[in-house]
Enzyme design. Structure first.
Site: not given
Ligand code: ATR
Length: 282
Positions: A67, A71, A83, A107, A157-158, A160, A247
């Site tokens: 975990t 990972k 794969e 997962d 949120r992002t 890209e 979940g």
């Molecule tokens: P994990 O492996 O648990 O998925 P991660 O790779 O850090 O963790 O990804 C976190 C995800 O949650 C991302 O999509 C992140 O958005 P960004 O790519 O914009 O960072 C999203 N996330 C985390 N905190 C957030 C918040 N407060 N509001 C919106 N999105 C959030």
């Protein structure tokens, strides 16, 4: 059940690891099936991971879960990578076959099995929205692609990162990326909306990944978070006539797949779920 030289040994590597529910869940499964097995949590710091993996061979552990934060890093030290785990880029389950270590990712498939069984649905032809574009989203998106949905939108949120994730999984399904403002545009098309971010997780229980007013009654609203068991987002969605899916099942079924890879026996799902529920501080 006590341990002796015939006991099959298992464990989980993580940092932190104190709060893991995996030992309680797997030990309940061994007990339910009368298997002489013992599952232990190991606190493994990143600098000690290589040695810990070698320790699986040296001490003859039959299986290990991996975990946060290992990972991705653990893949370097394994002999074979399944794969699906290779495409997802993360391993959460290791099987030790006489010293040969093979890595899997349960997962995503655990999530899909939980969604199908708990919501009693087929995913083929469905239109699915995934909120988030991180590691959890990637595992879930890849496993969903295997079910042949009509389309998967990644909303993040992002933007890209959403586009990058959608692009990288193109060989496996029809996906597109968008910003969070795109959710309103596909309100009438979405059959299932899945939160893969940590927004709403304990202790930030008042936060929501999106406004449930953006979804129609009858839409399945699913959250990977299981602490709390029902996030604010799920509760509000349910009030609006959506179908809520939490979940906990993902956690149980990712463990169930691992158990099945290790033992070759169908996992006792009910015993595993009950053990986890009983151990949660509700
Ligand atoms: P994990 O492996 O648990 O998925 P991660 O790779 O850090 O963790 O990804 C976190 C995800 O949650 C991302 O999509 C992140 O958005 P960004 O790519 O914009 O960072 C999203 N996330 C985390 N905190 C957030 C918040 N407060 N509001 C919106 N999105 C959030």
């Amino acid at each position: 059940m006590g341990t002796d030289s015939s006991t099959q040994r298992f464990g989980v590597f993580g940092d932190p690891i104190a709060h893991t529910k995996s030992p309680v869940m797997h030990n309940a499964a061994f007990q339910a099936l009368g298997i002489n097995g013992n599952y232990t949590a190991f606190h493994v710091k990143p600098a000690d991971l290589k040695q810990a993996v070698q320790g699986i061979r040296d001490s003859g552990l039959r299986g290990v879960n991996v975990t946060i934060p290992h990972k991705l890093a653990v893949m370097e030290w394994l002999d074979v990578i399944d794969e699906g785990a290779r495409i997802i880029g993360a391993v959460n389950t290791i099987v030790n076959d006489d010293g040969e270590l093979k890595g899997y990712n349960t997962d995503g498939i655990g999530y899909v099995r939980s969604l199908k069984e708990e919501c009693q649905i087929e995913l083929t032809g469905k239109r699915i929205v995934i909120i988030g574009a991180g590691g959890a989203a990637r595992g879930v998106a890849y496993a969903l692609c295997r079910e042949r949905p009509e389309h998967i939108w990644i909303a993040n949120r992002t933007i890209e990162r959403a586009n990058e994730l959608a692009q990288s999984l193109q060989p496996y399904g029809k996906l597109s990326g968008m910003g969070m403002d795109g959710l309103a545009d596909i309100k009438n098309e979405a059959d299932i909306v899945i939160n893969t971010t940590s927004v709403g997780m304990h202790p930030h229980v008042a936060d929501r990944p999106a406004d449930p007013a953006q979804f129609n009654a009858g839409t399945i609203i699913s959250d990977l978070i299981y602490n709390p068991l029902r996030t604010r987002w799920l509760q509000e969605a349910e009030t609006r006539g959506c179908i809520a899916h939490g979940g906990l099942g993902m956690f149980v079924y990712q463990g169930a797949y691992a158990f099945e890879y290790w033992t070759g026996k169908p996992a006792p799902i009910d015993a595993m779920r009950t053990a986890v529920m009983d151990s949660l501080e509700l």
